[in-house]
Write a protein that holds these residues in place. Structure first.
Motif, PDB file in Angstrom:
ATOM      1  N   TYR A   1       1.966   0.711  12.272  1.00 16.20           N
ATOM      2  CA  TYR A   1       0.889   1.261  13.097  1.00 16.20           C
ATOM      3  C   TYR A   1      -0.019   0.113  13.505  1.00 16.20           C
ATOM      4  N   ALA A   2       0.038  -0.276  14.775  1.00 20.17           N
ATOM      5  CA  ALA A   2      -0.822  -1.359  15.262  1.00 20.17           C
ATOM      6  C   ALA A   2      -2.287  -0.920  15.271  1.00 20.17           C
ATOM      7  N   GLU A   3      -2.514   0.354  15.584  1.00 17.50           N
ATOM      8  CA  GLU A   3      -3.874   0.896  15.621  1.00 17.50           C
ATOM      9  C   GLU A   3      -3.898   2.250  14.909  1.00 17.50           C
ATOM     10  N   PRO A   4      -3.854   2.242  13.586  1.00 14.96           N
ATOM     11  CA  PRO A   4      -3.840   3.512  12.849  1.00 14.96           C
ATOM     12  C   PRO A   4      -5.177   4.239  12.962  1.00 14.96           C
ATOM     13  N   THR A   5      -5.142   5.512  12.652  1.00 12.33           N
ATOM     14  CA  THR A   5      -6.369   6.291  12.619  1.00 12.33           C
ATOM     15  C   THR A   5      -7.256   5.784  11.487  1.00 12.33           C
ATOM     16  N   GLU A   6      -8.495   6.198  11.502  1.00 11.19           N
ATOM     17  CA  GLU A   6      -9.436   5.758  10.468  1.00 11.19           C
ATOM     18  C   GLU A   6      -8.947   6.118   9.068  1.00 11.19           C
ATOM     19  N   SER A   7      -8.347   7.294   8.932  1.00 11.36           N
ATOM     20  CA  SER A   7      -7.879   7.733   7.612  1.00 11.36           C
ATOM     21  C   SER A   7      -6.686   6.906   7.109  1.00 11.36           C
ATOM     22  N   ALA A   8      -6.022   6.184   8.011  1.00  7.23           N
ATOM     23  CA  ALA A   8      -4.864   5.364   7.636  1.00  7.23           C
ATOM     24  C   ALA A   8      -5.149   3.869   7.816  1.00  7.23           C
ATOM     25  N   ALA A   9      -6.412   3.498   7.863  1.00  9.75           N
ATOM     26  CA  ALA A   9      -6.790   2.100   8.116  1.00  9.75           C
ATOM     27  C   ALA A   9      -6.178   1.123   7.110  1.00  9.75           C
TER      28      ALA A   9
ATOM     29  N   VAL B   1       0.876  -1.169   0.000  1.00 14.55           N
ATOM     30  CA  VAL B   1       0.000   0.000   0.000  1.00 14.55           C
ATOM     31  C   VAL B   1       0.912   1.218   0.000  1.00 14.55           C
ATOM     32  N   LEU B   2       0.748   2.101  -0.970  1.00 14.04           N
ATOM     33  CA  LEU B   2       1.556   3.310  -1.059  1.00 14.04           C
ATOM     34  C   LEU B   2       0.820   4.445  -0.361  1.00 14.04           C
ATOM     35  N   MET B   3       1.435   4.986   0.691  1.00 12.75           N
ATOM     36  CA  MET B   3       0.843   6.094   1.432  1.00 12.75           C
ATOM     37  C   MET B   3       1.940   7.082   1.789  1.00 12.75           C
ATOM     38  N   ASP B   4       1.740   8.329   1.451  1.00 11.43           N
ATOM     39  CA  ASP B   4       2.700   9.399   1.740  1.00 11.43           C
ATOM     40  C   ASP B   4       4.100   9.055   1.241  1.00 11.43           C
TER      41      ASP B   4
ATOM     42  N   ILE C   1      -3.244   0.796   6.170  1.00 11.50           N
ATOM     43  CA  ILE C   1      -1.895   0.336   6.510  1.00 11.50           C
ATOM     44  C   ILE C   1      -1.857  -0.462   7.817  1.00 11.50           C
ATOM     45  N   ARG C   2      -3.004  -0.762   8.396  1.00 12.31           N
ATOM     46  CA  ARG C   2      -3.036  -1.590   9.610  1.00 12.31           C
ATOM     47  C   ARG C   2      -2.355  -2.930   9.328  1.00 12.31           C
ATOM     48  N   GLY C   3      -1.433  -3.307  10.231  1.00 10.06           N
ATOM     49  CA  GLY C   3      -0.746  -4.585  10.079  1.00 10.06           C
ATOM     50  C   GLY C   3       0.294  -4.619   8.978  1.00 10.06           C
ATOM     51  N   ARG C   4       0.701  -3.451   8.491  1.00  6.86           N
ATOM     52  CA  ARG C   4       1.696  -3.373   7.417  1.00  6.86           C
ATOM     53  C   ARG C   4       2.944  -2.646   7.901  1.00  6.86           C
ATOM     54  N   TYR C   5       4.058  -2.904   7.216  1.00  8.10           N
ATOM     55  CA  TYR C   5       5.361  -2.409   7.640  1.00  8.10           C
ATOM     56  C   TYR C   5       6.006  -1.553   6.554  1.00  8.10           C
ATOM     57  N   ALA C   6       6.639  -0.464   6.984  1.00  5.58           N
ATOM     58  CA  ALA C   6       7.361   0.421   6.078  1.00  5.58           C
ATOM     59  C   ALA C   6       8.806   0.564   6.569  1.00  5.58           C
ATOM     60  N   PHE C   7       9.659   1.116   5.712  1.00  9.17           N
ATOM     61  CA  PHE C   7      11.099   1.131   5.977  1.00  9.17           C
ATOM     62  C   PHE C   7      11.702   2.502   5.687  1.00  9.17           C
ATOM     63  N   TRP C   8      12.811   2.777   6.343  1.00 10.82           N
ATOM     64  CA  TRP C   8      13.608   3.988   6.089  1.00 10.82           C
ATOM     65  C   TRP C   8      15.016   3.706   6.572  1.00 10.82           C
ATOM     66  N   LYS C   9      15.810   4.752   6.800  1.00  5.95           N
ATOM     67  CA  LYS C   9      17.168   4.638   7.318  1.00  5.95           C
ATOM     68  C   LYS C   9      18.059   3.749   6.449  1.00  5.95           C
ATOM     69  N   GLY C  10      18.026   4.017   5.144  1.00  2.50           N
ATOM     70  CA  GLY C  10      18.915   3.323   4.226  1.00  2.50           C
ATOM     71  C   GLY C  10      18.353   2.071   3.592  1.00  2.50           C
TER      72      GLY C  10
ATOM     73  N   ASP D   1      -0.213  11.901  12.140  1.00  2.00           N
ATOM     74  CA  ASP D   1      -1.637  11.942  11.829  1.00  2.00           C
ATOM     75  C   ASP D   1      -2.201  10.549  11.546  1.00  2.00           C
ATOM     76  N   LYS D   2      -1.321   9.554  11.435  1.00  7.48           N
ATOM     77  CA  LYS D   2      -1.757   8.168  11.200  1.00  7.48           C
ATOM     78  C   LYS D   2      -1.936   7.389  12.498  1.00  7.48           C
ATOM     79  N   GLY D   3      -1.499   7.971  13.619  1.00  4.16           N
ATOM     80  CA  GLY D   3      -1.580   7.295  14.912  1.00  4.16           C
ATOM     81  C   GLY D   3      -0.193   7.155  15.521  1.00  4.16           C
ATOM     82  N   GLN D   4      -0.054   6.200  16.446  1.00  2.00           N
ATOM     83  CA  GLN D   4       1.245   5.968  17.075  1.00  2.00           C
ATOM     84  C   GLN D   4       1.992   4.872  16.323  1.00  2.00           C
ATOM     85  N   ALA D   5       3.179   5.228  15.846  1.00  2.00           N
ATOM     86  CA  ALA D   5       4.026   4.267  15.144  1.00  2.00           C
ATOM     87  C   ALA D   5       4.907   3.536  16.148  1.00  2.00           C
ATOM     88  N   GLN D   6       5.067   2.247  15.923  1.00  5.61           N
ATOM     89  CA  GLN D   6       6.003   1.427  16.674  1.00  5.61           C
ATOM     90  C   GLN D   6       7.098   1.000  15.704  1.00  5.61           C
TER      91      GLN D   6
END
Length: 93
Positions: free
Chosen positions: A69-77, A18-21, A79-88, A46-51
């Motif tokens: 985001y284990a519990e994303p906001t409604e607008s980011a539903a 899922v592509l978001m932001d 991506i619930r249960g999905r993982y994203a990456f950064w830092k190289g 704005d998507k909720g609390q990231a872990q």
């Protein structure tokens, strides 16, 4: 197939991201857990609390390089249960 690659190793791959932001969020089953480790880090948006998870690949440590985001906001539903990456971590489409 979209892939997340760090330190020469595929960390996740899926044809169902899922592509978001500007970030690809991979389904949980696509993440290769043998390369992840626990992190205490948290942040809020704005998507909720990231872990976060850290990566350990080929003897190299990349702290907090994975987030979800284990519990994303409604607008980011989508991506619930999905993982994203950064830092190289490189994303290849």
């Amino acid at each position: 197939m979209t892939k997340a690659i760090w330190n020469g190793v595929v960390i996740a791959e899926s044809d169902d991201t899922v592509l978001m932001d500007g970030n690809h969020y991979f389904p949980a089953e696509a993440l290769k857990r043998e390369y992840t480790s626990f992190s205490n880090h948290r942040s809020s948006s704005d998507k909720g609390q990231a872990q976060y998870l850290s990566l350990f690949v080929n003897g190299e440590f990349n702290p907090d390089a994975v987030w979800f985001y284990a519990e994303p906001t409604e607008s980011a539903a989508a991506i619930r249960g999905r993982y994203a990456f950064w830092k190289g971590v490189q994303i290849q489409d």
